[in-house]
Scaffold this motif. Structure first.
Motif, PDB file in Angstrom:
ATOM      1  N   VAL A 132       7.049   6.255  -6.055  1.00  0.00           N
ATOM      2  CA  VAL A 132       6.966   4.721  -6.462  1.00  0.00           C
ATOM      3  C   VAL A 132       7.126   4.752  -8.136  1.00  0.00           C
ATOM      4  CG1 VAL A 132       5.446   4.047  -4.677  1.00  0.00           C
ATOM      5  CG2 VAL A 132       4.603   5.250  -6.984  1.00  0.00           C
ATOM      6  N   PRO A 133       7.359   3.758  -8.665  1.00  0.00           N
ATOM      7  CA  PRO A 133       7.462   4.033 -10.186  1.00  0.00           C
ATOM      8  C   PRO A 133       6.153   4.331 -10.893  1.00  0.00           C
ATOM      9  CG  PRO A 133       8.148   1.808  -9.227  1.00  0.00           C
ATOM     10  CD  PRO A 133       7.434   2.455  -8.067  1.00  0.00           C
ATOM     11  N   GLY A 134       6.724   5.539 -11.756  1.00  0.00           N
ATOM     12  CA  GLY A 134       5.324   6.170 -12.341  1.00  0.00           C
ATOM     13  C   GLY A 134       5.009   7.575 -11.801  1.00  0.00           C
ATOM     14  N   GLY A 135       5.562   7.679 -10.547  1.00  0.00           N
ATOM     15  CA  GLY A 135       5.041   8.903  -9.895  1.00  0.00           C
ATOM     16  C   GLY A 135       5.085   8.813  -8.419  1.00  0.00           C
ATOM     17  N   LEU A 136       3.950   9.387  -7.788  1.00  0.00           N
ATOM     18  CA  LEU A 136       3.929   9.631  -6.423  1.00  0.00           C
ATOM     19  C   LEU A 136       2.567   9.038  -6.087  1.00  0.00           C
ATOM     20  CD1 LEU A 136       4.613  13.505  -6.139  1.00  0.00           C
ATOM     21  CD2 LEU A 136       6.140  11.552  -5.195  1.00  0.00           C
ATOM     22  N   LYS A 137       2.674   8.027  -4.968  1.00  0.00           N
ATOM     23  CA  LYS A 137       1.331   7.462  -4.285  1.00  0.00           C
ATOM     24  C   LYS A 137       0.763   8.102  -3.370  1.00  0.00           C
ATOM     25  CE  LYS A 137      -0.186   2.997  -2.731  1.00  0.00           C
ATOM     26  NZ  LYS A 137       0.252   1.417  -2.190  1.00  0.00           N
ATOM     27  N   ILE A 138      -0.551   8.599  -3.642  1.00  0.00           N
ATOM     28  CA  ILE A 138      -1.163   9.526  -2.588  1.00  0.00           C
ATOM     29  C   ILE A 138      -2.312   8.682  -2.007  1.00  0.00           C
ATOM     30  CG2 ILE A 138      -2.530  11.783  -2.930  1.00  0.00           C
ATOM     31  CD1 ILE A 138       0.274  12.061  -4.189  1.00  0.00           C
ATOM     32  N   THR A 139      -2.272   9.055  -0.725  1.00  0.00           N
ATOM     33  CA  THR A 139      -3.224   8.531   0.184  1.00  0.00           C
ATOM     34  C   THR A 139      -3.452   9.398   1.226  1.00  0.00           C
ATOM     35  OG1 THR A 139      -2.529   6.360  -0.028  1.00  0.00           O
ATOM     36  CG2 THR A 139      -3.717   6.649   1.945  1.00  0.00           C
ATOM     37  N   GLY A 140      -4.804   9.852   1.721  1.00  0.00           N
ATOM     38  CA  GLY A 140      -5.066  10.806   2.796  1.00  0.00           C
ATOM     39  C   GLY A 140      -6.478  11.374   2.636  1.00  0.00           C
TER      40      GLY A 140
END
Length: 386
Positions: A132-140
């Motif tokens: 995503v804009p700005g980096g990596l979207k982390i979920t888990g």
């Protein structure tokens, strides 16, 4: 030191004048607390910081000590002889070697306030991350984040991509962005607080991710030492400490008074002396092998040479061997101790519970013997072994 001493606690911790021996005594006094609440609390972590545990793997360029591995391992061994959970948690003071793969600017930001940094990670199961804009979207949600309740920075495992040749990465997050799911309910090493980490949609800049065991950006000897082997060593040495404590306890008890039945004291029985001596020889032999190859590998990187595959394999082999030798020493001491060892208040109960756990770790299982043997015979081991 296997029994909690009586200690007149002073304001040494507040004044920053604690010695290593002071901290060992505090651990002995509080180990039941760690086990009961299932984590080592922050004030104890602060004491470990004072004696250098959490700067031991910080680069010299950022004010750290970057200790030779054997120096750090000996500290963890001594802590583990007092309390295995505290030893396990402090062993992750070595994990900053992984952070040496971060961009130098990111490392400078991490260490800008202090070289004493507590890192804990829940790396598995590896989770996908959305660009995503700005980096990596982390979920888990990730398992086995030992020491997470006292950490300054947390890591979680995410899938790699083209830029990592498919290797998984670790993403760094501040504790405020992570939920700790408190579900650590185990028989041994209960005080390690190895809870799960849960993250919901936090964006992490790519410069705050790294490949575990990736190429370091810091050019100092410690970061040329085999990082995966080091990760196994710091866990294995916990059982070396537990085995030492159990044998010391058996020696002390065996030399004690005659039993209530009037039978000879344990030290007067040939079987007790023989089996104890065998266990002593086995544990010391495993320990000598462990530190011998550690020092050989570190001398190699100090000289500017890469560690050969066969020597790296010996680091892995000696780690598995010493973890199992420590467990065996505890088992022998327990058996020799007779009926008294079955009571909850007996120290052997604690040693038995703790010693069961390190050999269960994937880094220290029986499969390591197979891979080490393969490397020694010039056969490829399983991926990621060295």
């Amino acid at each position: 030191m296997t029994n909690a001493p009586t200690l007149d606690t002073t304001d040494a911790a507040a004044n920053g004048t604690l010695s290593f021996e002071d901290v060992l005594e505090h651990v002995a006094l509080r180990r039941e607390e760690f086990a009961r609440q299932k984590f080592v609390p922050r004030d104890m972590i602060d004491e470990f910081k004072q004696i250098g545990i959490y700067r031991a793997a910080t680069p010299h360029r950022f004010g750290g000590d970057a200790l030779p591995p054997s120096e750090f391992l000996r500290m963890i061994e001594r802590i583990s002889a007092v309390d295995a959970s505290a030893g396990w948690v402090t062993s992750f003071g070595s994990a900053l070697v992984y952070l040496a793969a971060l961009p130098l600017a990111t490392q400078a930001e991490l260490y800008k306030d202090s070289p004493d940094l507590v890192f804990a990670g829940g790396l598995f199961p590896v989770q996908p991350a959305e660009q995503v804009p700005g980096g990596l979207k982390i979920t888990g949600q990730w398992k086995f984040a030992s020491g997470c309740k006292g950490a300054d920075i947390l890591g979680v495992g995410i899938r790699g991509g083209d830029s990592t040749a498919g290797k998984p990465r670790t993403a760094l997050l501040w504790p405020k962005d992570v939920e700790i799911v408190e579900n650590w309910d185990v028989v041994g090493l209960s005080g390690t607080g190895s809870h799960e980490l849960k993250v919901d949609g936090v964006v992490v800049p790519e410069d705050w991710t790294f490949i575990r065991g990736g190429t370091p950006t810091v050019d100092e000897p410690l970061y040329r030492y085999p990082s995966i082997a080091y990760a196994a060593q710091v866990l294995a040495v916990v059982n070396l400490g537990v085995g030492r404590a159990a044998l010391d306890y058996a020696i002390k008890v065996g030399a004690g008074r005659t039993g209530i039945t009037g039978a000879p004291k344990l030290a007067d029985r040939a079987y007790y002396r023989i089996d104890l001596a065998k266990a002593e020889a086995t544990l010391r032999s495993a320990r000598a092998f462990f530190y011998e190859v550690t020092d050989e590998a570190y001398a190699t990187v100090v000289a500017g040479d890469p560690v050969p595959d066969k020597l790296a394999a010996l680091l892995r082999l000696s780690s598995t061997h010493v973890a199992k030798a420590g467990a065996s020493a505890v088992h022998t001491a327990f058996q020799l101790s007779g009926t008294g060892a079955i009571y909850d208040g007996n120290a052997m109960q604690r040693y038995m519970r703790e010693a069961l756990v390190p050999p269960q770790h994937a880094f220290l299982g029986d499969g390591i013997y197979d891979s080490a043997g393969a490397v020694l015979m010039d056969i490829p081991p399983f991926p990621g072994f060295i």
